[in-house]
Design a protein around this motif. Structure first.
Motif, PDB file in Angstrom:
ATOM      1  N   SER A 102       0.801  -1.227   0.000  1.00 39.79           N
ATOM      2  CA  SER A 102       0.000   0.000   0.000  1.00 39.79           C
ATOM      3  C   SER A 102       0.829   1.271   0.000  1.00 39.79           C
ATOM      4  N   GLY A 103       1.882   1.323   0.801  1.00 40.38           N
ATOM      5  CA  GLY A 103       2.715   2.522   0.841  1.00 40.38           C
ATOM      6  C   GLY A 103       3.329   2.828  -0.508  1.00 40.38           C
ATOM      7  N   HIS A 104       3.663   1.794  -1.228  1.00 46.50           N
ATOM      8  CA  HIS A 104       4.230   1.977  -2.565  1.00 46.50           C
ATOM      9  C   HIS A 104       3.161   2.460  -3.542  1.00 46.50           C
ATOM     10  N   ILE A 105       1.940   1.959  -3.365  1.00 48.49           N
ATOM     11  CA  ILE A 105       0.833   2.406  -4.209  1.00 48.49           C
ATOM     12  C   ILE A 105       0.574   3.891  -3.975  1.00 48.49           C
ATOM     13  N   VAL A 106       0.582   4.294  -2.710  1.00 47.45           N
ATOM     14  CA  VAL A 106       0.396   5.702  -2.380  1.00 47.45           C
ATOM     15  C   VAL A 106       1.487   6.541  -3.032  1.00 47.45           C
ATOM     16  N   ALA A 107       2.718   6.076  -2.965  1.00 47.36           N
ATOM     17  CA  ALA A 107       3.831   6.820  -3.559  1.00 47.36           C
ATOM     18  C   ALA A 107       3.653   6.959  -5.074  1.00 47.36           C
ATOM     19  N   ILE A 108       3.217   5.906  -5.736  1.00 49.03           N
ATOM     20  CA  ILE A 108       2.992   5.965  -7.186  1.00 49.03           C
ATOM     21  C   ILE A 108       1.856   6.936  -7.501  1.00 49.03           C
ATOM     22  N   ARG A 109       0.779   6.859  -6.740  1.00 48.05           N
ATOM     23  CA  ARG A 109      -0.352   7.766  -6.953  1.00 48.05           C
ATOM     24  C   ARG A 109       0.074   9.216  -6.756  1.00 48.05           C
ATOM     25  N   GLU A 110       0.817   9.486  -5.685  1.00 47.28           N
ATOM     26  CA  GLU A 110       1.269  10.850  -5.421  1.00 47.28           C
ATOM     27  C   GLU A 110       2.220  11.336  -6.503  1.00 47.28           C
ATOM     28  N   TRP A 111       3.094  10.451  -6.984  1.00 44.89           N
ATOM     29  CA  TRP A 111       3.990  10.816  -8.071  1.00 44.89           C
ATOM     30  C   TRP A 111       3.178  11.166  -9.319  1.00 44.89           C
ATOM     31  N   ALA A 112       2.159  10.355  -9.618  1.00 46.02           N
ATOM     32  CA  ALA A 112       1.317  10.615 -10.792  1.00 46.02           C
ATOM     33  C   ALA A 112       0.610  11.964 -10.661  1.00 46.02           C
ATOM     34  N   TYR A 113       0.043  12.254  -9.480  1.00 46.82           N
ATOM     35  CA  TYR A 113      -0.622  13.539  -9.266  1.00 46.82           C
ATOM     36  C   TYR A 113       0.366  14.693  -9.447  1.00 46.82           C
ATOM     37  N   ALA A 114       1.563  14.546  -8.910  1.00 47.32           N
ATOM     38  CA  ALA A 114       2.559  15.620  -8.953  1.00 47.32           C
ATOM     39  C   ALA A 114       3.121  15.841 -10.352  1.00 47.32           C
ATOM     40  N   ASN A 115       3.093  14.823 -11.205  1.00 49.01           N
ATOM     41  CA  ASN A 115       3.762  14.912 -12.501  1.00 49.01           C
ATOM     42  C   ASN A 115       2.850  14.854 -13.716  1.00 49.01           C
ATOM     43  N   ILE A 116       1.543  14.749 -13.515  1.00 52.47           N
ATOM     44  CA  ILE A 116       0.642  14.584 -14.660  1.00 52.47           C
ATOM     45  C   ILE A 116       0.702  15.770 -15.611  1.00 52.47           C
ATOM     46  N   THR A 117       0.871  16.978 -15.102  1.00 49.00           N
ATOM     47  CA  THR A 117       0.953  18.146 -15.978  1.00 49.00           C
ATOM     48  C   THR A 117       2.165  18.042 -16.902  1.00 49.00           C
ATOM     49  N   ASP A 118       3.310  17.644 -16.342  1.00 50.24           N
ATOM     50  CA  ASP A 118       4.515  17.483 -17.162  1.00 50.24           C
ATOM     51  C   ASP A 118       4.351  16.349 -18.175  1.00 50.24           C
ATOM     52  N   ILE A 119       3.703  15.287 -17.782  1.00 50.94           N
ATOM     53  CA  ILE A 119       3.483  14.155 -18.678  1.00 50.94           C
ATOM     54  C   ILE A 119       2.563  14.563 -19.826  1.00 50.94           C
ATOM     55  N   GLU A 120       1.488  15.274 -19.488  1.00 49.38           N
ATOM     56  CA  GLU A 120       0.571  15.738 -20.537  1.00 49.38           C
ATOM     57  C   GLU A 120       1.277  16.684 -21.500  1.00 49.38           C
ATOM     58  N   ALA A 121       2.130  17.566 -20.994  1.00 48.84           N
ATOM     59  CA  ALA A 121       2.888  18.479 -21.855  1.00 48.84           C
ATOM     60  C   ALA A 121       3.848  17.703 -22.752  1.00 48.84           C
ATOM     61  N   ALA A 122       4.506  16.691 -22.208  1.00 48.00           N
ATOM     62  CA  ALA A 122       5.417  15.861 -23.011  1.00 48.00           C
ATOM     63  C   ALA A 122       4.650  15.136 -24.113  1.00 48.00           C
ATOM     64  N   ARG A 123       3.463  14.652 -23.804  1.00 48.90           N
ATOM     65  CA  ARG A 123       2.644  13.972 -24.805  1.00 48.90           C
ATOM     66  C   ARG A 123       2.253  14.933 -25.927  1.00 48.90           C
ATOM     67  N   GLU A 124       1.866  16.146 -25.543  1.00 47.48           N
ATOM     68  CA  GLU A 124       1.491  17.140 -26.550  1.00 47.48           C
ATOM     69  C   GLU A 124       2.683  17.461 -27.463  1.00 47.48           C
ATOM     70  N   ARG A 125       3.861  17.622 -26.867  1.00 45.04           N
ATOM     71  CA  ARG A 125       5.065  17.884 -27.672  1.00 45.04           C
ATOM     72  C   ARG A 125       5.345  16.709 -28.619  1.00 45.04           C
ATOM     73  N   PHE A 126       5.248  15.513 -28.092  1.00 49.13           N
ATOM     74  CA  PHE A 126       5.496  14.310 -28.899  1.00 49.13           C
ATOM     75  C   PHE A 126       4.503  14.232 -30.048  1.00 49.13           C
ATOM     76  N   ASP A 127       3.217  14.407 -29.721  1.00 52.86           N
ATOM     77  CA  ASP A 127       2.162  14.281 -30.746  1.00 52.86           C
ATOM     78  C   ASP A 127       2.235  15.387 -31.801  1.00 52.86           C
ATOM     79  N   ALA A 128       2.846  16.520 -31.463  1.00 51.54           N
ATOM     80  CA  ALA A 128       2.961  17.637 -32.403  1.00 51.54           C
ATOM     81  C   ALA A 128       4.154  17.496 -33.346  1.00 51.54           C
ATOM     82  N   ARG A 129       5.017  16.519 -33.059  1.00 52.57           N
ATOM     83  CA  ARG A 129       6.187  16.334 -33.923  1.00 52.57           C
ATOM     84  C   ARG A 129       5.762  15.919 -35.326  1.00 52.57           C
ATOM     85  N   PRO A 130       6.555  16.362 -36.311  1.00 51.18           N
ATOM     86  CA  PRO A 130       6.226  15.991 -37.695  1.00 51.18           C
ATOM     87  C   PRO A 130       6.469  14.509 -37.964  1.00 51.18           C
TER      88      PRO A 130
END
Length: 128
Positions: A100-128
């Protein structure tokens, strides 16, 4: 940089080896539904339909398969009560609680980094 240590401290297991049984553990906790089911059970015992409502989007078939696999691995306990209709409850085991503690850590990491991940996806998808 020195190579990453992949073997267990006692040398018996190496997660990068195809035949290593720890890969089954990695696969279990890395599948689509297992972490979500374990997270839902962290707050206490739930019946099947309560779990299904808690884990939005999971089908009855996938929830059944996930619970069966988690029970087989000793992470979830299934308790059947003799009644009509049968009453079945699921709860997290001490082994599952250790995860459980590891699950919490993964969830918190996802919450903290989702904006950066979404931005990376947008950059990737915009590539020619």
């Amino acid at each position: 940089m020195p190579p990453t240590q992949t073997a267990s401290p006692d040398g018996r297991y190496d997660v990068l080896a195809a035949a290593c049984p720890t890969r089954q553990v990695i696969n279990r906790i890395g599948d689509r539904w297992s972490l979500l089911v374990l997270y839902a059970l962290e707050s206490g015992t739930l019946r099947f339909q309560e779990l299904r409502r808690a884990v939005d989007g999971v089908s009855q078939k996938m929830l059944t398969q996930t619970l069966r696999a988690l029970e087989r691995d000793g992470l979830v306990r299934r308790e059947i009560f003799a009644s009509v209709p049968p009453h079945v409850e699921y709860s997290i085991t001490p082994l599952g609680r250790g995860l459980s503690g590891h699950i919490v850590a993964i969830r918190e990491w996802a919450y903290a980094n989702i904006t950066d991940i979404e931005a990376a996806r947008e950059r990737f998808d915009a590539r020619p």
